[in-house]
Enzyme design. Structure first.
Site, PDB file in Angstrom:
ATOM      1  N   ASP A 213       8.910  -4.994  -7.340  1.00 28.10           N
ATOM      2  CA  ASP A 213       7.698  -5.790  -7.229  1.00 28.10           C
ATOM      3  C   ASP A 213       6.867  -5.734  -8.506  1.00 28.10           C
ATOM      4  OD1 ASP A 213       8.180  -6.781  -4.699  1.00 28.10           O
ATOM      5  OD2 ASP A 213       7.107  -5.184  -3.682  1.00 28.10           O
TER       6      ASP A 213
ATOM      7  N   ASP B 184       6.698   0.214  -5.776  1.00 30.89           N
ATOM      8  CA  ASP B 184       7.948  -0.527  -5.734  1.00 30.89           C
ATOM      9  C   ASP B 184       8.254  -1.099  -7.117  1.00 30.89           C
ATOM     10  OD1 ASP B 184       9.686  -2.992  -5.455  1.00 30.89           O
ATOM     11  OD2 ASP B 184       9.696  -2.331  -3.372  1.00 30.89           O
TER      12      ASP B 184
ATOM     13  N   ARG C 178      17.485  -2.142   0.865  1.00 29.32           N
ATOM     14  CA  ARG C 178      17.339  -1.022   1.787  1.00 29.32           C
ATOM     15  C   ARG C 178      16.770  -1.508   3.109  1.00 29.32           C
ATOM     16  NH1 ARG C 178      13.904   4.279   0.125  1.00 29.32           N
ATOM     17  NH2 ARG C 178      12.310   2.689  -0.081  1.00 29.32           N
TER      18      ARG C 178
ATOM     19  N   THR D 256      16.412   1.763   8.924  1.00 27.05           N
ATOM     20  CA  THR D 256      17.362   2.868   8.752  1.00 27.05           C
ATOM     21  C   THR D 256      17.294   3.485   7.362  1.00 27.05           C
ATOM     22  OG1 THR D 256      19.140   1.442   7.948  1.00 27.05           O
ATOM     23  CG2 THR D 256      18.917   1.695  10.338  1.00 27.05           C
TER      24      THR D 256
END
Length: 209
Positions: free
Chosen positions: A203, A200, A104, A108
């Site tokens: 992670d 996340d 990602r 944006t």
């Protein structure tokens, strides 16, 4: 419009509660993600079609049920989706595995493709696209678009935590793809993270943060 199935089995909900905790370490987080995927796979395959097959037991011949020839494939969205693959294969060990790599863009929030490797007969298979998180829906929508470009038509999407924004995007872009989730959270924050979420997932699975 696609169906959105929230899998509220007590074991799934308990394990989701544990992976949300900030103190849950990498080893436990990785194990729990796999276990949740296994339980979700059991539910998501509930409506696979069966056929009658005659077999011979040690006692006599009888008619049993077997899957109706539908070949299956699991396609994780890299990298976090890898954490769900082993759990899926525990339930459907003959499934083939493809990989779609997307990240990602931090500005944006749109997906950028960097890898795609699929079984040669992917178009003939029932596809389970897996990713622990459905946030904006951009990556999952792009991955499914790529699969459709390869001729795939029987696709299901599985994630553990979803935001309403991601669900809406998926239903808008792919109304033919049913969505299986373990928890539907409240919203996305200004950084595109699911709230309350779990941080996340990539992670936390791989211990990179």
């Amino acid at each position: 419009m696609s169906k959105v199935i929230v899998l509220d089995h007590p074991l799934i909900q308990h394990k989701v509660g544990v992976i949300r905790r900030v103190e849950t370490g990498t080893k436990d987080f990785r194990t729990l993600i796999s276990e949740i995927a296994k339980l979700m796979c059991f539910e998501a395959t509930r409506d696979l079609k069966l056929m009658d097959v005659e077999v011979e037991t040690p006692i006599c011949k009888t008619t049993v049920k077997e899957l109706e020839g539908k070949k299956l494939a699991v396609v994780p969205i890299l990298r976090a989706g890898l954490g769900m693959v082993d759990g899926m294969l525990d339930i459907i060990p003959t499934a083939k595995v493809g990989h779609i790599g997307l990240y990602r863009d931090p500005e944006t929030l749109e997906p950028v493709e960097y890898f795609c490797k699929l079984p040669t007969d992917t178009a003939d298979r029932e596809i389970f696209v897996v990713d622990p998180m459905l946030a904006t829906g951009g990556s999952s929508s792009a991955a499914i678009r790529m699969l459709k470009e390869h001729g795939c038509r029987n696709i299901r999407f599985m994630c553990i935590i979803a935001a309403p924004e991601g669900v809406a995007r998926m239903q808008q872009d792919h109304p033919d793809v049913d969505i299986y989730i373990a928890a539907l959270d409240d919203h996305l924050n200004d950084h595109g993270y699911i709230v309350p979420g779990l941080g996340d997932a990539g992670d936390r699975i791989f211990g990179t943060k």
